[in-house]
Design a protein around this motif. Structure first.
Motif, mmCIF file in Angstrom:
data_model
loop_
_atom_site.group_PDB
_atom_site.id
_atom_site.type_symbol
_atom_site.label_atom_id
_atom_site.label_comp_id
_atom_site.label_asym_id
_atom_site.label_seq_id
_atom_site.Cartn_x
_atom_site.Cartn_y
_atom_site.Cartn_z
ATOM 1 N N GLY A 1 10.222 6.579 -2.601
ATOM 2 C CA GLY A 1 8.890 6.513 -3.199
ATOM 3 C C GLY A 1 8.821 5.755 -4.501
ATOM 4 O O GLY A 1 7.732 5.584 -5.059
ATOM 5 N N ALA A 2 9.968 5.298 -5.028
ATOM 6 C CA ALA A 2 9.939 4.451 -6.224
ATOM 7 C C ALA A 2 9.257 3.123 -5.886
ATOM 8 O O ALA A 2 9.222 2.690 -4.728
ATOM 9 C CB ALA A 2 11.352 4.210 -6.740
ATOM 10 N N ILE A 3 8.713 2.467 -6.918
ATOM 11 C CA ILE A 3 8.065 1.165 -6.749
ATOM 12 C C ILE A 3 9.032 0.104 -7.273
ATOM 13 O O ILE A 3 9.498 0.174 -8.406
ATOM 14 C CB ILE A 3 6.729 1.119 -7.504
ATOM 15 C CG1 ILE A 3 5.752 2.135 -6.902
ATOM 16 C CG2 ILE A 3 6.126 -0.285 -7.456
ATOM 17 C CD1 ILE A 3 4.461 2.292 -7.690
ATOM 18 N N ASP B 1 -0.456 11.040 -6.734
ATOM 19 C CA ASP B 1 -1.870 10.741 -6.942
ATOM 20 C C ASP B 1 -2.249 9.365 -6.427
ATOM 21 O O ASP B 1 -3.438 9.050 -6.335
ATOM 22 C CB ASP B 1 -2.224 10.833 -8.428
ATOM 23 C CG ASP B 1 -2.159 12.257 -8.960
ATOM 24 O OD1 ASP B 1 -2.185 13.194 -8.129
ATOM 25 O OD2 ASP B 1 -2.073 12.435 -10.190
ATOM 26 N N TRP B 2 -1.276 8.528 -6.115
ATOM 27 C CA TRP B 2 -1.549 7.149 -5.726
ATOM 28 C C TRP B 2 -1.337 6.889 -4.238
ATOM 29 O O TRP B 2 -1.339 5.738 -3.804
ATOM 30 C CB TRP B 2 -0.667 6.195 -6.538
ATOM 31 C CG TRP B 2 -1.005 6.176 -7.997
ATOM 32 C CD1 TRP B 2 -2.127 6.672 -8.589
ATOM 33 C CD2 TRP B 2 -0.202 5.635 -9.052
ATOM 34 N NE1 TRP B 2 -2.090 6.475 -9.951
ATOM 35 C CE2 TRP B 2 -0.916 5.839 -10.266
ATOM 36 C CE3 TRP B 2 1.030 4.991 -9.098
ATOM 37 C CZ2 TRP B 2 -0.427 5.412 -11.497
ATOM 38 C CZ3 TRP B 2 1.530 4.580 -10.317
ATOM 39 C CH2 TRP B 2 0.805 4.786 -11.501
ATOM 40 N N GLU B 3 -1.150 7.928 -3.466
ATOM 41 C CA GLU B 3 -0.950 7.711 -2.035
ATOM 42 C C GLU B 3 -2.160 6.983 -1.443
ATOM 43 O O GLU B 3 -3.305 7.360 -1.671
ATOM 44 C CB GLU B 3 -0.745 9.035 -1.308
ATOM 45 C CG GLU B 3 -0.453 8.849 0.183
ATOM 46 C CD GLU B 3 -0.185 10.157 0.899
ATOM 47 O OE1 GLU B 3 0.045 10.107 2.112
ATOM 48 O OE2 GLU B 3 -0.226 11.217 0.235
ATOM 49 N N VAL C 1 0.865 -1.175 0.000
ATOM 50 C CA VAL C 1 0.000 0.000 0.000
ATOM 51 C C VAL C 1 0.902 1.226 0.000
ATOM 52 O O VAL C 1 1.731 1.402 0.900
ATOM 53 C CB VAL C 1 -0.953 0.002 1.200
ATOM 54 C CG1 VAL C 1 -1.863 1.235 1.137
ATOM 55 C CG2 VAL C 1 -1.796 -1.268 1.222
ATOM 56 N N TYR C 2 0.737 2.050 -1.019
ATOM 57 C CA TYR C 2 1.689 3.129 -1.283
ATOM 58 C C TYR C 2 1.536 4.275 -0.292
ATOM 59 O O TYR C 2 0.418 4.749 -0.039
ATOM 60 C CB TYR C 2 1.501 3.641 -2.711
ATOM 61 C CG TYR C 2 2.597 4.568 -3.171
ATOM 62 C CD1 TYR C 2 3.861 4.080 -3.475
ATOM 63 C CD2 TYR C 2 2.367 5.935 -3.286
ATOM 64 C CE1 TYR C 2 4.872 4.928 -3.896
ATOM 65 C CE2 TYR C 2 3.371 6.789 -3.714
ATOM 66 C CZ TYR C 2 4.626 6.279 -4.007
ATOM 67 O OH TYR C 2 5.625 7.119 -4.420
ATOM 68 N N GLY C 3 2.678 4.724 0.247
ATOM 69 C CA GLY C 3 2.653 5.834 1.196
ATOM 70 C C GLY C 3 3.604 6.950 0.839
ATOM 71 O O GLY C 3 3.789 7.871 1.631
ATOM 72 N N GLY C 4 4.219 6.895 -0.353
ATOM 73 C CA GLY C 4 5.203 7.892 -0.745
ATOM 74 C C GLY C 4 4.595 9.071 -1.467
ATOM 75 O O GLY C 4 3.372 9.187 -1.603
ATOM 76 N N ASP C 5 5.474 9.958 -1.941
ATOM 77 C CA ASP C 5 4.989 11.136 -2.676
ATOM 78 C C ASP C 5 5.564 11.224 -4.075
ATOM 79 O O ASP C 5 5.287 12.191 -4.799
ATOM 80 C CB ASP C 5 5.296 12.424 -1.899
ATOM 81 C CG ASP C 5 6.767 12.551 -1.532
ATOM 82 O OD1 ASP C 5 7.612 11.826 -2.099
ATOM 83 O OD2 ASP C 5 7.079 13.396 -0.667
#
Length: 386
Positions: free
Chosen positions: A367-369, A321-323, A313-317
């Motif tokens: 924040g990279a995936i 738009d996907w936080e 679950v994404y928490g970066g910046d």
């Protein structure tokens, strides 16, 4: 079983994005449409190949660091230097049962890692009555060109051990306050034990960091292994992750169809094998989830299967738009799947065709995936905004 999932989704062309609308019938069922030229133009990632592994299963970044731990199902644990890309094999790992879906599984730095270097691992182990998942913890000790696990101790075991080599689950997640360790436990392909709270097959358990049943669990008064259980009625939960808002989510492999993304709630029964949005592999139908059936239904399900292998679950910046959105690795779907999360609701989904089975997905410190492809390709990929 993962090997029985068929890639029935039409995924056209490497690096194509398949989008479903949350208002459409296909989105409600999880079915995916065909790619279009417009989809190609909407590809949001720049993809960098940074390393390769033989049989990767999980990865975790060390706190406040670009250094990365990577497990391989065969039992190897690698520590990769984030600056140089060099890596060492960590010694002191446990003996594992490397068969079928078994082997070395998840890895997670503990909440006290900065103070004592504690990391947590899962693996399949053999006992007198068969094979089962285990959770251990140890101190990660690093030096120049070497790393080791010191004082490895088993703190939890899946109960009971059984024959077979599938559906271990064994994903790890710590609560945001660091007080509770959650462990997913698959049904070991036995189905019925998932509805029996006298064992921990087909459950998600909540423990203290030292592996004891957490006080206040829903079945604490029953004692024994029942006191460990947080939720039950799961099939093979291979993803487990807290969202930034504190909600706990799990991605779960269904049978033939019926893969699920679940909001994990205290004392909830998720229905397996009594209900599912999929069917048995032999074609026998299973009642679908329905309002009022007494079971917690999935926030989202997929039919045909995508074979969810992992969850972040994404928490970066970096992708602002996907936080708060969920990202699932897909095996038979050979894709990265994004699901729009809003509190306890799962909405629109996008599927990015990666052309290979995606075993693990993780958020990097910047924040990279990051993705790990499954055995046979095994690339470590870093995704940044296109």
């Amino acid at each position: 079983m993962e090997v029985m999932k068929s890639a029935t989704v039409a995924l056209a062309g490497l690096l194509a994005v398949l989008t479903t609308s949350c208002s459409s019938d296909t989105a409600a069922s999880g079915k995916l449409g065909a790619a279009t030229a417009e989809d190609d133009a909407a590809w949001p990632f720049a993809v960098e190949e940074v390393d390769t592994f033989d049989a990767p299963w999980a990865m975790a970044f060390l706190p406040d660091s670009d250094d990365l731990l990577v497990t391989e199902r065969t039992g190897a644990l690698h520590l990769r230097d984030g600056e140089t890309g060099e890596r060492v094999e960590v010694t002191g790992t446990p003996d594992v049962v490397d068969a079928g879906q078994g082997g070395l599984g998840d890895v997670l730095p503990g909440p006290t890692y900065d103070d004592d270097g504690t990391v947590y691992l899962t693996w399949a182990e053999r006992g007198d009555d068969g094979v089962g998942a285990a959770v251990g913890r140890a101190q990660l000790v690093t030096g120049e060109d070497e790393a080791s696990l010191e004082g490895l101790e088993v703190i939890w075991r899946q109960t009971p051990k059984t024959s077979g080599d599938g559906h271990f689950g064994h994903r790890l997640a710590f609560s945001p306050d660091g007080e509770h360790l959650f462990v997913s436990s698959g049904d070991r392909q036995l189905m019925d034990p998932a509805q029996d709270t006298g064992n921990t097959l087909g459950t998600i358990v909540r423990l203290t960091p030292d592996g004891q049943p957490a006080p206040g669990n829903p079945l604490a008064d029953e004692g024994g292994v029942s006191a460990e259980i947080w939720s039950w009625g799961h099939r093979n939960p291979l993803g487990l992750e807290f969202a930034p808002d504190g909600t706990l989510w799990s991605s779960e492999m269904g049978p033939q169809g019926g893969d699920e993304l679940n909001l994990v709630e205290e004392g909830a029964n998720y229905g397996w094998p009594e209900v599912s949005d999929g069917s048995h592999y032999g074609g026998e139908e299973i009642p679908d989830h329905a309002d009022g059936d007494g079971y917690a239904g999935p926030a989202r399900s997929w039919n045909p299967s995508i074979s969810p292998s992992s969850l972040m679950v994404y928490g970066g910046d970096l992708f602002a738009d996907w936080e708060g959105d969920a990202f699932l690795g897909a095996l038979s779907g050979e894709a990265l799947v994004r699901v729009d999360l809003d509190g306890d609701t799962a909405g629109e989904a996008e599927v990015y065709d990666m052309g290979e089975r995606i075993r693990a997905v993780e958020e990097g410190p910047d924040g990279a995936i990051w993705l790990l492809e499954d055995e046979g390709a095994g690339r470590l990929l870093r995704l940044t905004p296109a």
